[in-house]
Scaffold this active site. Structure first.
Site, PDB file in Angstrom:
ATOM      1  N   LEU A 245      -3.385   7.234  -2.417  1.00  0.00           N
ATOM      2  CA  LEU A 245      -4.653   6.553  -1.535  1.00  0.00           C
ATOM      3  C   LEU A 245      -4.680   5.526  -2.013  1.00  0.00           C
ATOM      4  O   LEU A 245      -3.603   3.921  -2.506  1.00  0.00           O
ATOM      5  CB  LEU A 245      -6.057   6.928  -2.267  1.00  0.00           C
ATOM      6  CG  LEU A 245      -6.349   8.342  -2.002  1.00  0.00           C
ATOM      7  CD1 LEU A 245      -7.902   8.879  -3.345  1.00  0.00           C
ATOM      8  CD2 LEU A 245      -6.516   8.456  -0.706  1.00  0.00           C
ATOM      9  N   ASP A 246      -4.519   4.326  -0.962  1.00  0.00           N
ATOM     10  CA  ASP A 246      -4.672   2.669  -1.005  1.00  0.00           C
ATOM     11  C   ASP A 246      -5.558   1.953  -1.727  1.00  0.00           C
ATOM     12  O   ASP A 246      -6.504   2.906  -2.818  1.00  0.00           O
ATOM     13  CB  ASP A 246      -5.236   2.140   0.155  1.00  0.00           C
ATOM     14  CG  ASP A 246      -3.996   2.759   1.662  1.00  0.00           C
ATOM     15  OD1 ASP A 246      -3.101   2.894   0.763  1.00  0.00           O
ATOM     16  OD2 ASP A 246      -4.611   2.986   2.948  1.00  0.00           O
ATOM     17  N   PRO A 247      -5.548   1.206  -2.943  1.00  0.00           N
ATOM     18  CA  PRO A 247      -6.725   0.504  -3.596  1.00  0.00           C
ATOM     19  C   PRO A 247      -7.888   0.379  -2.900  1.00  0.00           C
ATOM     20  O   PRO A 247      -8.948   0.752  -3.091  1.00  0.00           O
ATOM     21  CB  PRO A 247      -5.671  -0.709  -3.520  1.00  0.00           C
ATOM     22  CG  PRO A 247      -4.641  -0.293  -3.768  1.00  0.00           C
ATOM     23  CD  PRO A 247      -4.173   0.320  -2.447  1.00  0.00           C
TER      24      PRO A 247
END
Length: 323
Positions: free
Chosen positions: A48-50
């Site tokens: 998951l992206d930040p």
């Protein structure tokens, strides 16, 4: 000033359904959880992206052997698209590239654009992605200012639906609240980017939350704060948060083997038995305990692929080559 004591890691098997917070990379979240549990071996399934929050399955110990299958599972997200601004990362973490006025949009026009991005479609992944070229992630090349060309590829979008457009239609913020269900390799950032282009104004992801990943359709999620509080009361409470390895194996067809067959598999031998269906399978013993992953060929022969450590301690093994 004394250094903090080094973590004494332990052997631990199971799956944690982590609610990843915004602002951490998947690897940063993984490392925090690994140290809380003192797990010798850990891995996550599907970055998951930040900016993103929500379900990040974390596999400990022997569960890492099934992580590859979870990576390819169907997933669901809720996302907020901000219309009118395109960024270099296709989300709010990036730098704005261009801004355009948002035209008057109807629900019918939005739904039409969403339908065109549903099904088996061709998608160009973001240049800021973990996809590798020449052994290096594309985001590393993009950060150095290199020109990055990304080829389109086919992905499966099972659902791309409008949940709410009140912000936009009430002359407020140009936001669309959307629901996405997709297969492996699909980038929600790219879907939102392409939706913005279809609507004539561009768009980027302002918020993103992963709701579920097969086979965890109704997950009980644990936040880092939850886990930190439990850790203060001892590891038994932490360990109670883990799901058994078997819980992550529902996506594979099951085959059952007896003790003699399990012994042969543990030594890398194939076994006969008219196993079905052909292809990747989850191997179980008669008591319902998972032994690992295997492959069934067209003749019904079962070959071991990735067996768990407890499946490789069979005491009575027939001669090599026996079936």
């Amino acid at each position: 000033m004394s250094k903090p004591p080094r973590t004494r890691f332990r052997s631990l098997d199971g799956i944690l359904l982590l609610d990843k917070p915004r602002g951490l990379s998947s690897n940063q979240a993984l490392q925090r959880v690994r140290h809380l549990f003192r797990a010798q071996k850990a891995g996550h399934t599907g970055s998951l992206d930040p900016l993103a929050t929500g379900l990040l399955p974390v596999c400990f110990g022997e569960a890492t052997k099934i992580a590859g299958g979870l990576l390819g599972a169907r997933k669901a997200y809720d996302t907020v698209a901000r219309l009118g601004i395109v960024t270099d990362t296709d989300d709010a973490e990036g730098q704005p590239l261009r801004e355009r006025p948002v035209p008057a949009l109807s629900i019918d026009a939005i739904d039409t654009a969403l339908r065109a991005l549903t099904g088996r479609i061709r998608q160009r992944p973001p240049i800021y992605s973990a996809l590798k070229r020449g052994g290096e992630p594309l985001y590393a090349k993009a950060r150095r200012g290199e020109v990055v060309e990304v080829e389109e590829r086919e992905v499966d979008v099972h659902a791309f639906e409008l949940q709410a457009a009140a912000d936009l239609l009430d002359a407020g913020q140009p936001l669309l609240r959307l629901h996405v269900e997709c297969g492996s390799g699909t980038y929600v950032r790219a879907l939102v980017r392409d939706l913005g282009e279809a609507l004539g104004c561009g768009a980027h992801v302002a918020e993103l939350r992963r709701l579920w990943v097969d086979p965890f359709r109704e997950p009980k999620l644990w936040t880092l704060d939850d886990l930190q509080a439990l850790a203060g009361r001892g590891e038994r409470g932490l360990d109670a948060c883990l799901l058994p390895v078997e819980s992550g194996m529902a996506s594979w067809p099951e085959v059952e083997v007896d003790a003699a067959q399990a012994a042969r598999l543990s030594y890398g031998q194939q076994v006969s038995g008219g196993f079905r269906p052909p292809g990747p399978v989850a191997i179980f013993d008669p008591r319902g305990r998972a032994l690992g992953l295997g492959e069934v060929d067209g003749d019904g022969l079962l070959r071991p692929q990735r067996l768990f450590s407890w499946a490789c301690t069979q005491p009575d093994v027939p001669a090599a080559g026996a079936r």
